[in-house]
Motif scaffolding. Structure first.
Motif, PDB file in Angstrom:
ATOM      1  N   ALA A 108       0.853  -1.197   0.000  1.00  0.00           N
ATOM      2  CA  ALA A 108       0.000   0.000   0.000  1.00  0.00           C
ATOM      3  C   ALA A 108       0.883   1.238   0.000  1.00  0.00           C
ATOM      4  N   ASP A 109       0.991   1.894  -1.167  1.00  0.00           N
ATOM      5  CA  ASP A 109       1.781   3.115  -1.250  1.00  0.00           C
ATOM      6  C   ASP A 109       0.913   4.286  -0.803  1.00  0.00           C
ATOM      7  N   GLU A 110       1.529   5.253  -0.109  1.00  0.00           N
ATOM      8  CA  GLU A 110       0.788   6.361   0.492  1.00  0.00           C
ATOM      9  C   GLU A 110      -0.372   5.783   1.320  1.00  0.00           C
ATOM     10  N   PHE A 111      -0.015   4.899   2.259  1.00  0.00           N
ATOM     11  CA  PHE A 111      -1.018   4.077   2.932  1.00  0.00           C
ATOM     12  C   PHE A 111      -1.962   4.861   3.839  1.00  0.00           C
ATOM     13  N   HIS A 112      -1.689   6.146   4.066  1.00  0.00           N
ATOM     14  CA  HIS A 112      -2.648   6.929   4.849  1.00  0.00           C
ATOM     15  C   HIS A 112      -4.008   6.997   4.145  1.00  0.00           C
ATOM     16  N   HIS A 113      -4.001   6.782   2.808  1.00  0.00           N
ATOM     17  CA  HIS A 113      -5.261   6.790   2.056  1.00  0.00           C
ATOM     18  C   HIS A 113      -6.152   5.591   2.407  1.00  0.00           C
ATOM     19  N   CYS A 114      -5.567   4.577   3.006  1.00  0.00           N
ATOM     20  CA  CYS A 114      -6.349   3.379   3.324  1.00  0.00           C
ATOM     21  C   CYS A 114      -7.418   3.662   4.380  1.00  0.00           C
ATOM     22  N   GLY A 115      -7.324   4.819   5.032  1.00  0.00           N
ATOM     23  CA  GLY A 115      -8.329   5.181   6.013  1.00  0.00           C
ATOM     24  C   GLY A 115      -9.538   5.881   5.417  1.00  0.00           C
ATOM     25  N   ALA A 116      -9.462   6.203   4.118  1.00  0.00           N
ATOM     26  CA  ALA A 116     -10.603   6.849   3.457  1.00  0.00           C
ATOM     27  C   ALA A 116     -11.768   5.871   3.400  1.00  0.00           C
ATOM     28  N   PRO A 117     -13.002   6.347   3.618  1.00  0.00           N
ATOM     29  CA  PRO A 117     -14.150   5.430   3.735  1.00  0.00           C
ATOM     30  C   PRO A 117     -14.307   4.458   2.567  1.00  0.00           C
ATOM     31  N   GLU A 118     -14.321   4.949   1.329  1.00  0.00           N
ATOM     32  CA  GLU A 118     -14.565   4.070   0.173  1.00  0.00           C
ATOM     33  C   GLU A 118     -13.297   3.362  -0.284  1.00  0.00           C
ATOM     34  N   TRP A 119     -12.189   4.102  -0.354  1.00  0.00           N
ATOM     35  CA  TRP A 119     -10.932   3.451  -0.741  1.00  0.00           C
ATOM     36  C   TRP A 119     -10.556   2.377   0.276  1.00  0.00           C
ATOM     37  N   GLY A 120     -10.862   2.636   1.547  1.00  0.00           N
ATOM     38  CA  GLY A 120     -10.556   1.658   2.582  1.00  0.00           C
ATOM     39  C   GLY A 120     -11.285   0.344   2.371  1.00  0.00           C
ATOM     40  N   LYS A 121     -12.530   0.430   1.858  1.00  0.00           N
ATOM     41  CA  LYS A 121     -13.292  -0.793   1.561  1.00  0.00           C
ATOM     42  C   LYS A 121     -12.611  -1.601   0.455  1.00  0.00           C
ATOM     43  N   GLY A 122     -12.041  -0.884  -0.521  1.00  0.00           N
ATOM     44  CA  GLY A 122     -11.326  -1.565  -1.602  1.00  0.00           C
ATOM     45  C   GLY A 122     -10.099  -2.293  -1.087  1.00  0.00           C
ATOM     46  N   PHE A 138       3.922   2.134   2.706  1.00  0.00           N
ATOM     47  CA  PHE A 138       4.884   3.230   2.600  1.00  0.00           C
ATOM     48  C   PHE A 138       4.111   4.550   2.605  1.00  0.00           C
ATOM     49  N   SER A 139       4.612   5.513   3.353  1.00  0.00           N
ATOM     50  CA  SER A 139       3.968   6.829   3.370  1.00  0.00           C
ATOM     51  C   SER A 139       4.925   7.861   3.944  1.00  0.00           C
ATOM     52  N   ALA A 140       4.696   9.122   3.555  1.00  0.00           N
ATOM     53  CA  ALA A 140       5.471  10.208   4.151  1.00  0.00           C
ATOM     54  C   ALA A 140       4.935  10.539   5.536  1.00  0.00           C
ATOM     55  N   THR A 141       3.659  10.268   5.744  1.00  0.00           N
ATOM     56  CA  THR A 141       3.054  10.460   7.063  1.00  0.00           C
ATOM     57  C   THR A 141       1.894   9.495   7.231  1.00  0.00           C
ATOM     58  N   PRO A 142       1.828   8.816   8.360  1.00  0.00           N
ATOM     59  CA  PRO A 142       0.716   7.885   8.580  1.00  0.00           C
ATOM     60  C   PRO A 142      -0.521   8.572   9.145  1.00  0.00           C
ATOM     61  N   ILE A 143      -0.428   9.865   9.435  1.00  0.00           N
ATOM     62  CA  ILE A 143      -1.511  10.581  10.112  1.00  0.00           C
ATOM     63  C   ILE A 143      -2.512  11.151   9.110  1.00  0.00           C
ATOM     64  N   ARG A 144      -3.799  10.924   9.373  1.00  0.00           N
ATOM     65  CA  ARG A 144      -4.871  11.531   8.584  1.00  0.00           C
ATOM     66  C   ARG A 144      -5.362  12.771   9.348  1.00  0.00           C
ATOM     67  N   ASP A 147      -8.993  13.684   9.484  1.00  0.00           N
ATOM     68  CA  ASP A 147      -9.863  12.611   9.967  1.00  0.00           C
ATOM     69  C   ASP A 147      -9.575  12.344  11.450  1.00  0.00           C
ATOM     70  N   LYS A 148      -9.606  13.431  12.224  1.00  0.00           N
ATOM     71  CA  LYS A 148      -9.401  13.365  13.678  1.00  0.00           C
ATOM     72  C   LYS A 148      -8.040  12.798  14.058  1.00  0.00           C
ATOM     73  N   GLY A 149      -7.057  12.973  13.154  1.00  0.00           N
ATOM     74  CA  GLY A 149      -5.695  12.559  13.476  1.00  0.00           C
ATOM     75  C   GLY A 149      -5.485  11.060  13.562  1.00  0.00           C
ATOM     76  N   ARG A 150      -6.263  10.294  12.800  1.00  0.00           N
ATOM     77  CA  ARG A 150      -6.105   8.828  12.839  1.00  0.00           C
ATOM     78  C   ARG A 150      -4.699   8.435  12.387  1.00  0.00           C
ATOM     79  N   ASN A 151      -4.102   7.512  13.102  1.00  0.00           N
ATOM     80  CA  ASN A 151      -2.765   7.025  12.762  1.00  0.00           C
ATOM     81  C   ASN A 151      -2.907   5.675  12.055  1.00  0.00           C
ATOM     82  N   MET A 152      -2.696   5.674  10.729  1.00  0.00           N
ATOM     83  CA  MET A 152      -2.898   4.462   9.953  1.00  0.00           C
ATOM     84  C   MET A 152      -1.784   3.440  10.158  1.00  0.00           C
ATOM     85  N   ALA A 153      -0.652   3.870  10.702  1.00  0.00           N
ATOM     86  CA  ALA A 153       0.403   2.902  11.040  1.00  0.00           C
ATOM     87  C   ALA A 153      -0.072   2.005  12.177  1.00  0.00           C
TER      88      ALA A 153
END
Length: 434
Positions: A108-122, A138-144, A147-153
Motif C-alpha cells: 500500500a503506497d501512500e497508505f494513509h489513504h487506506c483510512g478513506a471510507p470508500e478506498w478503505g473498503k477496496g 509506505f507513506s510520508a506520514t501515517p496521520i490523517r 480525519d481526527k488525526g487517525r494514525n494508519m500505522a
C-alpha cells in the motif's frame, strides 16, 4: 539485468523491513516524499522473484513515473512479478465483487489513504481475497489530519514501523536537498479588500479611526514591497529552469497561466507553458512534453492535484505554491516535488499563499529541526547540515506582520485567563454552577 543498489538510508529501511516481516505479516516504512520509497518496493520484488506483489497506489501517473525512474536506476530490470492497481479500482472491484489478483505481498503506497471510507473498503476487499499475503505500507506520514488525526500505522500495521524518518531529519542528513524557501503574496488586493470590508463594519469611531490608520500603513507597505515578478527573478537565476505551479482549481489555473509572462518574464522572455489536471484528457501528453523539454526556454507546468504525491520529475528547479492548504500532508507532498534523493542542487520554493505561515509557521519547522539535531547529537551522530542552513526569505515580513496585527485587532482572540475569568463570573452568578 542490473542489481538495484539502494542509498544507505533506504538500505537500512529495507533491512529493517525484511527483518520485521520475518516475524510479522504487517510492516510499514515512514519516509519523506522524494527519498525513494518505490526503489525499496522494486528491490523487494527483485530479491523475491518467486513471489507475486500487488502494488496499490493513488493514480496511474505514479506507477508510470516510478517505473520510468526505475529504468534509470536498474537498466534492464522490469519487475514482472509486480502488478499495479489504483485504490479507486480496488474500490470498484469491491462494489461489484470482481476477482482480485492472487498475490503473496500487498504493498500500500501512500497508505494513509487506506483510512478513506470508500478506498478503505477496496483495500479491505483486496486483503480478504489474499488472506495469507504479507501487507507492507509506505507513506510520508501515517496521520490523517483531516480525519481526527487517525494514525494508519497503528490501524493497518499494529504499530509495526520498520523505519521512520522525518522531513527535517532528511534535510539535516543530506538525504534530501534543503530548499531555499521564499515567502511572498500574489493576491495583496484581495487581502486588502477583505480587511477593508471588516473595518467598514466597525461602528465605534475611535476604533474605526485607529483601524483605518493601520490599514493605510499596511497598504503603503505592500505598495513598497517588490512584486511577484521581481521576487521570482531575484531568486530564480537559471533561465532554462523547470518550474511546477500548484493551482487550487481550474479557474485559478487559467488565471495563473495568463500571468506567466508577468511573473516569469524577467527570468526568460521565452516561456513554454504546460498544464495537467485530473479532468484534462490531454494532461498526460502535456506532462510528458514538459519532462522531455530540454530547450533553452523557461518551462512551467501548471497543475491541479495530479502531481501532489508519488510523481517525481527530474530536474525541477522550483515549485510555486498558489494552492492554499491547511493539510500538512498536501503541503509536504507539494514540497516533495522539488526534493529528490541524490541531488546536490538547492531547490527553490515560492510560497505565494502563506502555506508556511498557516501550517505552524517558520518557527514550527525550525523547532522540529532543532529537536532532530539535538537528538542526533545526543546519539553520537553528526548531521551534515545544521538548522541554521535552512534559509527562509520572507519578502513580505513587514506587511505580513502588519496584516496579522490588524486582523488580531479586528478579531481579538480570547486568552485562557480571560476564558477562566468569564467562566468564574458565570459560576458566581449561578451559585457555583456553570
Amino acid at each position: 539485468m542490473e542489481e538495484i543498489e539502494l542509498y544507505p538510508h533506504n538500505q537500512k529501511a529495507y533491512d529493517n523491513l525484511c527483518a520485521m516481516l520475518r516475524d510479522s505479516n504487517r510492516a510499514c516504512v515512514v519516509q519523506p516524499t522524494g527519498t525513494g520509497k518505490f526503489v525499496i518496493i522494486a528491490k523487494m520484488a527483485q530479491d523475491n522473484p518467486g513471489k507475486d506483489f500487488l502494488l496499490l497506489g493513488t493514480n496511474d501517473y505514479m506507477y508510470i513515473d516510478q517505473m520510468a525512474n526505475l529504468s534509470d536506476i536498474a537498466p534492464g530490470f522490469t519487475p514482472k512479478n509486480l502488478q499495479f492497481m489504483t485504490y479507486a479500482t480496488a474500490m470498484a472491484k469491491a462494489r461489484c465483487g470482481d476477482e482480485i489478483p492472487r498475490c503473496d505481498v500487498i504493498v500500500a503506497d501512500e497508505f494513509h489513504h487506506c483510512g478513506a471510507p470508500e478506498w478503505g473498503k477496496g483495500v479491505q476487499y483486496v486483503v480478504e481475497n489474499n488472506p495469507d499475503a504479507k501487507i507492507v505500507g509506505f507513506s510520508a506520514t501515517p496521520i490523517r489530519y483531516s480525519d481526527k488525526g487517525r494514525n494508519m500505522a497503528d490501524e493497518m500495521f499494529v504499530g509495526n514501523i520498520a523505519s521512520s524518518m522525518e522531513l527535517e531529519e532528511a534535510w539535516l542528513d543530506g538525504v534530501l536537498p534543503m530548499p531555499k524557501y521564499v515567502i511572498a503574496l500574489y493576491d495583496a488586493p484581495k487581502e486588502l479588500g477583505e480587511l477593508k470590508v471588516s473595518i467598514e463594519k466597525v461602528r465605534e469611531k475611535k476604533k474605526y479611526s485607529k483601524f483605518v490608520k493601520k490599514y493605510e500603513e499596511l497598504r503603503r507597505s505592500l505598495q513598497d514591497a517588490d512584486g511577484i515578478d521581481r521576487i521570482i527573478a531575484k531568486h530564480l537565476r537559471k533561465r532554462d529552469s523547470k518550474v511546477i505551479v500548484f493551482c487550487p482549481n481550474q479557474k485559478k489555473l487559467q488565471e495563473f497561466m495568463l500571468l506567466r509572462r508577468e511573473w516569469f518574464g524577467r527570468v526568460n522572455k521565452e516561456i513554454h507553458a504546460y498544464k495537467t489536471t485530473s479532468a484534462d484528457p490531454y494532461g498526460s501528453r502535456d506532462f510528458q512534453e514538459f519532462k522531455e523539454d530540454s530547450s533553452s526556454a523557461l518551462k512551467v507546468l501548471y497543475c491541479i492535484n495530479q502531481l501532489n504525491e508519488a510523481v517525481h520529475v527530474k530536474g525541477i528547479d522550483a515549485i510555486v505554491m498558489v494552492r492554499p492548504t491547511k493539510s500538512p500532508v498536501i503541503f509536504q507532498q507539494q514540497l516533495g516535488r522539488a526534493l529528490t534523493s541524490g541531488g546536490n542542487r538547492t531547490p527553490l520554493v515560492f510560497d505565494l499563499c502563506n502555506n508556511f505561515g498557516s501550517l505552524g509557521g517558520i518557527a514550527g519547522m525550525q523547532e522540529r529541526m532543532e529537536r532532530a539535531y539535538e537528538k542526533k547529537s545526543e546519539q553520537g551522530e553528526k548531521p551534515i547540515y545544521e538548522p541554521k542552513d535552512f534559509h527562509v526569505i520572507d519578502e513580505i515580513k513587514d506587511p505580513r506582520e502588519l496584516a496579522e496585527e490588524l486582523r488580531e485587532a479586528l478579531n481579538p482572540s480570547t486568552t485562557i485567563d480571560e476564558k477562566i475569568s468569564f467562566l468564574e463570573e458565570i459560576a458566581a452568578q449561578n451559585g457555583g454552577q456553570l
